[in-house]
Design a protein around this motif. Structure first.
Motif, PDB file in Angstrom:
ATOM      1  N   GLU A 172      14.957  21.363  42.543  1.00  0.00           N
ATOM      2  CA  GLU A 172      16.227  21.339  43.276  1.00  0.00           C
ATOM      3  C   GLU A 172      17.228  20.427  42.577  1.00  0.00           C
ATOM      4  O   GLU A 172      18.394  20.787  42.413  1.00  0.00           O
ATOM      5  CB  GLU A 172      15.994  20.866  44.705  1.00  0.00           C
ATOM      6  N   GLU A 173      16.767  19.253  42.136  1.00  0.00           N
ATOM      7  CA  GLU A 173      17.644  18.334  41.418  1.00  0.00           C
ATOM      8  C   GLU A 173      18.138  18.962  40.115  1.00  0.00           C
ATOM      9  O   GLU A 173      19.304  18.825  39.748  1.00  0.00           O
ATOM     10  CB  GLU A 173      16.918  17.021  41.112  1.00  0.00           C
ATOM     11  N   GLN A 193      18.486  22.170  39.456  1.00  0.00           N
ATOM     12  CA  GLN A 193      19.451  23.223  39.783  1.00  0.00           C
ATOM     13  C   GLN A 193      20.813  22.629  40.131  1.00  0.00           C
ATOM     14  O   GLN A 193      21.857  23.145  39.712  1.00  0.00           O
ATOM     15  CB  GLN A 193      18.942  24.087  40.933  1.00  0.00           C
ATOM     16  N   ASN A 194      20.809  21.532  40.879  1.00  0.00           N
ATOM     17  CA  ASN A 194      22.072  20.872  41.234  1.00  0.00           C
ATOM     18  C   ASN A 194      22.772  20.334  39.990  1.00  0.00           C
ATOM     19  O   ASN A 194      23.996  20.456  39.850  1.00  0.00           O
ATOM     20  CB  ASN A 194      21.829  19.748  42.235  1.00  0.00           C
ATOM     21  N   LYS A 195      21.996  19.733  39.083  1.00  0.00           N
ATOM     22  CA  LYS A 195      22.570  19.184  37.868  1.00  0.00           C
ATOM     23  C   LYS A 195      23.133  20.305  36.998  1.00  0.00           C
ATOM     24  O   LYS A 195      24.230  20.188  36.445  1.00  0.00           O
ATOM     25  CB  LYS A 195      21.508  18.407  37.089  1.00  0.00           C
ATOM     26  N   ALA A 226      26.404  21.490  38.429  1.00  0.00           N
ATOM     27  CA  ALA A 226      27.479  20.527  38.186  1.00  0.00           C
ATOM     28  C   ALA A 226      27.941  20.584  36.733  1.00  0.00           C
ATOM     29  O   ALA A 226      29.151  20.548  36.452  1.00  0.00           O
ATOM     30  CB  ALA A 226      27.011  19.114  38.535  1.00  0.00           C
TER      31      ALA A 226
END
Length: 70
Positions: free
Chosen positions: A33-34, A36-38, A41
């Motif tokens: 999840e981290e 994918q978020n990075k 961004a």
């Protein structure tokens, strides 16, 4: 003030192997999840930079005249 309870708890019917598997999967899920978020961004930043570069006028490069044989 009460301290924060541990994030990972064993249930009475859960073996050590099951607990390890569950915890490992939770860690992997949170890391994914981290990541994918990075990635999202970074993609947004790249698209914004490209849009800004496309919007800015580009001055043509000047060419120097060269003499034959020099």
């Amino acid at each position: 003030m009460r301290t924060k309870e541990p994030q990972f708890r064993l249930t009475s019917q859960e073996t050590k192997a099951e607990a390890t598997t569950r915890i490992a999967r939770e860690i992997l899920r949170s890391e994914a999840e981290e990541r994918q978020n990075k990635t999202a961004a970074l993609k947004a930043a790249r698209l914004a930079r490209q849009a800004a570069e496309d919007a800015a006028p580009v001055a043509p490069k000047s060419r120097k005249a060269t003499l034959p044989g020099s």
